[in-house]
Design an enzyme around this catalytic site. Structure first.
Site, PDB file in Angstrom:
ATOM      1  N   TYR A 149      -9.201   5.825  20.106  1.00  0.00           N
ATOM      2  CA  TYR A 149      -9.329   4.537  19.413  1.00  0.00           C
ATOM      3  C   TYR A 149      -8.481   3.460  20.081  1.00  0.00           C
ATOM      4  O   TYR A 149      -8.961   2.358  20.384  1.00  0.00           O
ATOM      5  CB  TYR A 149      -8.912   4.715  17.956  1.00  0.00           C
ATOM      6  CG  TYR A 149      -8.861   3.447  17.147  1.00  0.00           C
ATOM      7  CD1 TYR A 149     -10.022   2.879  16.623  1.00  0.00           C
ATOM      8  CD2 TYR A 149      -7.649   2.807  16.889  1.00  0.00           C
ATOM      9  CE1 TYR A 149      -9.982   1.721  15.867  1.00  0.00           C
ATOM     10  CE2 TYR A 149      -7.593   1.650  16.132  1.00  0.00           C
ATOM     11  CZ  TYR A 149      -8.759   1.111  15.631  1.00  0.00           C
ATOM     12  OH  TYR A 149      -8.702  -0.049  14.885  1.00  0.00           O
ATOM     13  N   GLN A 150      -7.213   3.767  20.324  1.00  0.00           N
ATOM     14  CA  GLN A 150      -6.298   2.759  20.880  1.00  0.00           C
ATOM     15  C   GLN A 150      -6.755   2.287  22.261  1.00  0.00           C
ATOM     16  O   GLN A 150      -6.734   1.089  22.558  1.00  0.00           O
ATOM     17  CB  GLN A 150      -4.874   3.329  20.984  1.00  0.00           C
ATOM     18  CG  GLN A 150      -4.409   4.179  19.825  1.00  0.00           C
ATOM     19  CD  GLN A 150      -4.103   3.399  18.566  1.00  0.00           C
ATOM     20  OE1 GLN A 150      -4.284   2.179  18.516  1.00  0.00           O
ATOM     21  NE2 GLN A 150      -3.649   4.088  17.534  1.00  0.00           N
TER      22      GLN A 150
ATOM     23  N   ASP B  99      -6.779  -4.919  14.856  1.00  0.00           N
ATOM     24  CA  ASP B  99      -6.665  -3.486  14.565  1.00  0.00           C
ATOM     25  C   ASP B  99      -6.321  -3.342  13.091  1.00  0.00           C
ATOM     26  O   ASP B  99      -5.161  -3.203  12.714  1.00  0.00           O
ATOM     27  CB  ASP B  99      -5.585  -2.853  15.452  1.00  0.00           C
ATOM     28  CG  ASP B  99      -5.384  -1.383  15.155  1.00  0.00           C
ATOM     29  OD1 ASP B  99      -6.261  -0.778  14.499  1.00  0.00           O
ATOM     30  OD2 ASP B  99      -4.340  -0.831  15.567  1.00  0.00           O
ATOM     31  N   SER B 100      -7.345  -3.388  12.262  1.00  0.00           N
ATOM     32  CA  SER B 100      -7.126  -3.409  10.824  1.00  0.00           C
ATOM     33  C   SER B 100      -7.574  -2.104  10.176  1.00  0.00           C
ATOM     34  O   SER B 100      -8.325  -1.323  10.767  1.00  0.00           O
ATOM     35  CB  SER B 100      -7.903  -4.567  10.194  1.00  0.00           C
ATOM     36  OG  SER B 100      -9.295  -4.327  10.317  1.00  0.00           O
ATOM     37  N   SER B 101      -7.130  -1.909   8.955  1.00  0.00           N
ATOM     38  CA  SER B 101      -7.672  -0.841   8.130  1.00  0.00           C
ATOM     39  C   SER B 101      -9.017  -1.305   7.573  1.00  0.00           C
ATOM     40  O   SER B 101      -9.548  -2.337   7.981  1.00  0.00           O
ATOM     41  CB  SER B 101      -6.689  -0.472   7.015  1.00  0.00           C
ATOM     42  OG  SER B 101      -6.287  -1.627   6.298  1.00  0.00           O
TER      43      SER B 101
ATOM     44  N   ASP C 231       1.108   0.627  13.769  1.00  0.00           N
ATOM     45  CA  ASP C 231       1.606   1.875  14.355  1.00  0.00           C
ATOM     46  C   ASP C 231       2.047   1.701  15.805  1.00  0.00           C
ATOM     47  O   ASP C 231       2.697   2.581  16.372  1.00  0.00           O
ATOM     48  CB  ASP C 231       0.551   2.979  14.257  1.00  0.00           C
ATOM     49  CG  ASP C 231      -0.802   2.547  14.817  1.00  0.00           C
ATOM     50  OD1 ASP C 231      -0.854   2.085  15.970  1.00  0.00           O
ATOM     51  OD2 ASP C 231      -1.804   2.672  14.091  1.00  0.00           O
TER      52      ASP C 231
ATOM     53  N   GLU D  16       1.684  -8.194  12.042  1.00  0.00           N
ATOM     54  CA  GLU D  16       1.408  -7.070  11.145  1.00  0.00           C
ATOM     55  C   GLU D  16       1.948  -7.418   9.758  1.00  0.00           C
ATOM     56  O   GLU D  16       3.092  -7.863   9.629  1.00  0.00           O
ATOM     57  CB  GLU D  16       2.073  -5.796  11.671  1.00  0.00           C
ATOM     58  CG  GLU D  16       2.264  -4.682  10.669  1.00  0.00           C
ATOM     59  CD  GLU D  16       0.951  -4.135  10.093  1.00  0.00           C
ATOM     60  OE1 GLU D  16       0.890  -3.922   8.874  1.00  0.00           O
ATOM     61  OE2 GLU D  16       0.002  -3.932  10.878  1.00  0.00           O
TER      62      GLU D  16
ATOM     63  N   GLN E 188       0.821  -1.198   0.000  1.00  0.00           N
ATOM     64  CA  GLN E 188       0.000   0.000   0.000  1.00  0.00           C
ATOM     65  C   GLN E 188       0.858   1.253   0.000  1.00  0.00           C
ATOM     66  O   GLN E 188       2.064   1.204   0.266  1.00  0.00           O
ATOM     67  CB  GLN E 188      -0.906   0.001   1.240  1.00  0.00           C
ATOM     68  CG  GLN E 188      -0.127  -0.097   2.554  1.00  0.00           C
ATOM     69  CD  GLN E 188      -0.957  -0.632   3.694  1.00  0.00           C
ATOM     70  OE1 GLN E 188      -2.179  -0.546   3.705  1.00  0.00           O
ATOM     71  NE2 GLN E 188      -0.290  -1.204   4.696  1.00  0.00           N
TER      72      GLN E 188
ATOM     73  N   GLY F 204      -1.965 -11.812   8.717  1.00  0.00           N
ATOM     74  CA  GLY F 204      -2.700 -12.125   9.934  1.00  0.00           C
ATOM     75  C   GLY F 204      -3.649 -13.289   9.774  1.00  0.00           C
ATOM     76  O   GLY F 204      -3.829 -14.092  10.698  1.00  0.00           O
TER      77      GLY F 204
END
Length: 291
Positions: free
Chosen positions: A67-68, A161-163, A92, A112, A37, A144
């Site tokens: 969010y985290q 924790d994905s896009s 991240d 990741e 990406q 993953g």
């Protein structure tokens, strides 16, 4: 780079058609193409440093903690004794940062897919990437979905924790992935996954909740407020193997001194409970009769 015009970064996506979110950019700290990406780190006027993947904002310095913290503490406080945690995604380092704070957690395993995101975050986003410094953490670079299939009966909590479900994260939103999660969890285990936006993505969320109810006895949806995500809101899909789990009632709460010691800026016991109170339209769309 089409998103950059006259000093502004604009997020455009088919997942939220007919609208856009823009931030004034003071400088581009990094921009490059990884194996998977486009990766960009921006310094912005209002939100500090920001990470964007394929033109979609993933986190900003000003609001990432909402969010985290919620993605980590919602599931952890609902498990009676979480010791082993798996993080899928989270390149991240923000979720690892929060999970490592939890008193009972002894082991964190992370997978990741994009090593570039990890390395760029370590260099430009140290306020989140310090999660990779935890002695509890073992980091794996890889897919993953494949990683999940290689582990059974191993984790108390799995955090995805994905896009968004386009590009490299697409496989993490399907039923096969959640069945693998079920096998990878220990008895009574809990899953928390990025659950999209109830304003824009109700059909996606409803589909996921429906197939998850065929796998887990308890399935729920919560949300947090975060200004740099589309609609100012992002959701969390939570599933438990324990039929007695009540996600809206955390098993462990923290006093003010503990919250301060953990440097929690969003999460509290009260916020936890309120996150599961959905507006009427969302209740109907996510749990009511199929229209």
């Amino acid at each position: 780079m089409d998103a950059f015009k006259e000093g502004w970064f604009t997020e455009l996506s088919p997942m939220w058609e007919g609208q856009a979110f823009s931030m004034e950019v003071t400088s581009v700290l990094y921009q490059g193409q990884s194996k998977f990406q486009d990766v960009a780190v921006l310094d912005t006027k209002t939100y500090g440093k920001a990470l964007a993947l394929d033109g979609a904002i993933q986190c900003t310095e000003k609001d990432e903690f909402s969010y985290q913290e919620m993605m980590s503490f919602l599931p952890l406080t609902c498990h009676p004794n979480p010791k082993s945690v798996l993080i899928i995604g989270g390149g991240d380092g923000g979720v690892a940062r929060e999970v490592s704070k939890f008193p009972t957690v002894e082991k964190i395993v992370q997978c990741e897919i994009d090593e570039t995101v990890v390395e760029v975050s370590k260099k430009y986003l140290p306020f989140m990437a310090k999660g990779f410094e935890s002695p509890k953490l073992t980091l794996n670079i890889g897919d993953g979905f494949k990683f999940m299939g290689e582990h059974e009966d191993e984790f108390d909590v799995i955090i995805t924790d994905s896009s968004d479900p386009i590009g490299p994260a697409e496989s993490l939103f399907g039923e096969k992935y959640y069945r693998l999660c079920d096998k990878a969890l220990r008895p009574g285990g809990i899953i928390c996954s990025q659950g999209e936006n109830m304003w824009y993505h109700a059909p996606i969320i409803r589909s996921m909740m429906d197939f998850c109810k065929g796998i887990f006895p308890v399935v729920s949806y919560a949300y947090t407020c975060i200004p740099t995500y589309p609609g100012g809101q992002i959701g969390f899909l939570l599933c438990s193997k324990n039929e007695e789990t009540k996600f809206e009632q955390p098993l462990r709460t923290f006093g003010e001194a503990e919250l301060e010691n953990f440097n929690l800026r969003y999460y509290t016991g009260e916020i936890h409970k309120s996150a599961f109170i959905l507006p009427r339209f969302a209740v109907k769309a996510l749990t009511g009769p199929v229209q």
